[in-house]
Write a protein that holds these residues in place. Structure first.
Motif, PDB file in Angstrom:
ATOM      1  N   THR A 148      50.354  58.796  31.715  1.00  0.00           N
ATOM      2  CA  THR A 148      51.509  59.361  32.412  1.00  0.00           C
ATOM      3  C   THR A 148      51.394  59.246  33.922  1.00  0.00           C
ATOM      4  O   THR A 148      52.390  59.023  34.610  1.00  0.00           O
ATOM      5  CB  THR A 148      51.699  60.842  32.035  1.00  0.00           C
ATOM      6  OG1 THR A 148      50.470  61.532  32.216  1.00  0.00           O
ATOM      7  CG2 THR A 148      52.131  60.972  30.601  1.00  0.00           C
ATOM      8  N   TYR A 171      63.033  65.984  29.956  1.00  0.00           N
ATOM      9  CA  TYR A 171      61.814  65.516  29.300  1.00  0.00           C
ATOM     10  C   TYR A 171      61.584  66.250  27.988  1.00  0.00           C
ATOM     11  O   TYR A 171      62.075  67.369  27.796  1.00  0.00           O
ATOM     12  CB  TYR A 171      60.607  65.722  30.218  1.00  0.00           C
ATOM     13  CG  TYR A 171      60.388  67.157  30.665  1.00  0.00           C
ATOM     14  CD1 TYR A 171      59.487  67.987  30.004  1.00  0.00           C
ATOM     15  CD2 TYR A 171      61.083  67.681  31.758  1.00  0.00           C
ATOM     16  CE1 TYR A 171      59.281  69.298  30.420  1.00  0.00           C
ATOM     17  CE2 TYR A 171      60.883  68.988  32.170  1.00  0.00           C
ATOM     18  CZ  TYR A 171      59.983  69.791  31.505  1.00  0.00           C
ATOM     19  OH  TYR A 171      59.779  71.094  31.908  1.00  0.00           O
ATOM     20  N   ALA A 180      54.093  63.987  32.480  1.00  0.00           N
ATOM     21  CA  ALA A 180      54.854  62.994  33.241  1.00  0.00           C
ATOM     22  C   ALA A 180      55.668  63.654  34.346  1.00  0.00           C
ATOM     23  O   ALA A 180      55.721  63.170  35.488  1.00  0.00           O
ATOM     24  CB  ALA A 180      55.770  62.204  32.308  1.00  0.00           C
ATOM     25  N   VAL A 228      62.336  61.228  30.950  1.00  0.00           N
ATOM     26  CA  VAL A 228      61.208  60.694  30.176  1.00  0.00           C
ATOM     27  C   VAL A 228      61.413  60.909  28.683  1.00  0.00           C
ATOM     28  O   VAL A 228      60.456  60.907  27.905  1.00  0.00           O
ATOM     29  CB  VAL A 228      59.850  61.272  30.638  1.00  0.00           C
ATOM     30  CG1 VAL A 228      59.538  60.827  32.046  1.00  0.00           C
ATOM     31  CG2 VAL A 228      59.815  62.788  30.556  1.00  0.00           C
TER      32      VAL A 228
END
Length: 401
Positions: A148, A171, A180, A228
């Motif tokens: 990440t 995310y 991340a 993400v």
């Protein structure tokens, strides 16, 4: 009659001798591979194809240490507990020589811990959490794919150049997504001190309510979005956001989205001009990649995906490490993998001695819609060695147990 019996006796002797030679064939090298085959079929199908292509190449060239290579695949059910039980079965019952695989970060952490407890060599192919090699790193666990930190670092410079002040974050709410986001926020704040993070949307992995998330992001009125999400969650988010105009006149930075595994299902709903990490397979003309691409297409009649490369390179790395070690004993493999170099479809890769992480790099570029299909319209390869933390920071992480 005597001549006949003599001939029968000779034939029997030859059969016995040949049978003895057959039994004398060395046992295969066994690799126990764990992954989320049922939970992530769009990723794991290409991954296994890449793996088996590389294994065929190894076996067709004589195997390893004079032995054929055999892989025993097990599904981890996308669950850490199930993964550990499967790993125990592979080690205890199947007597595998090494463990490999895993895609989900929480599963990767569990198997890495199991490897340390059982003193079994484990090459993690794809879990993205850096805890696998840093915070929770152990001497028995190596990782192939960049994590990440590297993924987020690969896009920060370009994101900062856009000078967008108000950022929204979306995310999956588990280890990979959390890590991340933390890395991106820290790195972007350093590159652009005046940045603001105006909202965070963190749905459970695999349970995205796309309408609610898109509305919450729109209500925050961000200048840019860092995303993400992956898998089915990404598909829902990209389609709903496009329908509602969320992405219009906004910069979207999105990890993993440029991988064909995620672009292909979207078809003409694929995002345009997002800044992404991914795999521009149609643009990579290096000899190593072209050889891989041609072999994959010949065997399977289709183009490779990013996970095809990951599966293929994982087997390549294991083969290189076993050859260097001259053994499948865990301690000898640990020594052999320190600084091990091998050739991947993306070029030369090295396993860093300081953290057992490979330097397999990342392609960064922009998305486009071409003939009703999402692709990366360009791509710059960044070597993994350029995307890591300083050695002193890594050392502190690996000793802070």
């Amino acid at each position: 009659m005597k001549g006949f019996l003599k001939t029968v006796g000779l034939l029997a002797g030859l059969w016995t001798a040949c049978s003895g030679l057959s039994h004398a064939q060395p046992a295969p090298i066994k690799i126990g591979e764990l992954n989320s085959y049922k939970a992530l079929p769009a990723l794991m199908g290409p991954y296994r194809k890449g793996w088996e292509l590389a294994q065929d190449e190894v076996n067709n060239s004589g195997g390893l240490l004079g032995r054929k290579v055999e892989t025993i695949f097990r599904d981890d059910n996308a669950n850490p507990g199930d993964a550990v039980r499967a790993a125990e079965e592979l080690v205890s019952r199947e007597r595998v020589d090494v463990l490999a695989g895993v895609t989900l970060s929480n599963v990767g952490l569990a198997v890495a811990d199991f490897a340390a407890q059982r003193k079994a060599f484990f090459l993690a192919s794809g879990p993205l959490s850096d805890k696998v090699v840093w915070d929770n790193g152990n001497r028995y666990t190596y990782r192939l794919r960049s994590g990440t930190h590297a993924l987020a670092a690969s896009v920060v410079e370009e994101a900062a150049k856009a000078k967008k002040k108000r950022w929204a974050l979306v995310y999956p709410n588990y280890e990979y997504g959390q890590a991340a986001i933390a890395t991106f926020k820290t790195a972007l704040k350093i590159a652009q001190p005046d940045v603001e993070f105006v909202t965070e949307q963190a749905p459970p992995f695999g349970k995205l309510d796309a309408g609610a998330v898109v509305q919450a992001l729109e209500d925050a009125k961000p200048d840019a979005i860092f995303n993400v999400l992956f898998g089915a969650d990404l598909t829902k988010f990209a389609r709903e956001g496009k329908t509602r105009g969320l992405f219009k006149n906004r910069l979207v930075v999105s990890l993993l989205t440029g991988e064909p595994e995620y672009m292909d299902p979207l078809k003409d709903d694929a995002p345009e001009d997002w800044l992404v990490t991914g795999y521009p397979y149609q643009l990579i003309n290096t000899p190593a990649h072209q050889a891989f691409y041609n072999a994959y297409q010949k065997k399977y009649g289709e183009y490779p995906r990013l996970n095809s490369v990951v599966g293929y390179a994982t087997m390549q790395a294991l083969a290189a490490g076993i050859r260097k070690a001259g053994s499948v004993e865990a301690e000898k493999l640990i020594t052999a993998f320190k600084g091990l170099g091998f050739d991947s479809p993306f070029g030369p890769v090295v396993f860093r001695p300081q953290d057992n992480q490979s330097t397999l790099g990342i392609y960064v570029g922009r998305t486009a819609l071409v003939n009703g299909k999402g692709v990366m319209k360009n791509g710059t390869y960044i070597d993994g060695a350029q995307l890591t933390l300083p050695d002193a920071d890594i050392a502190r992480l690996r000793t802070a147990k």
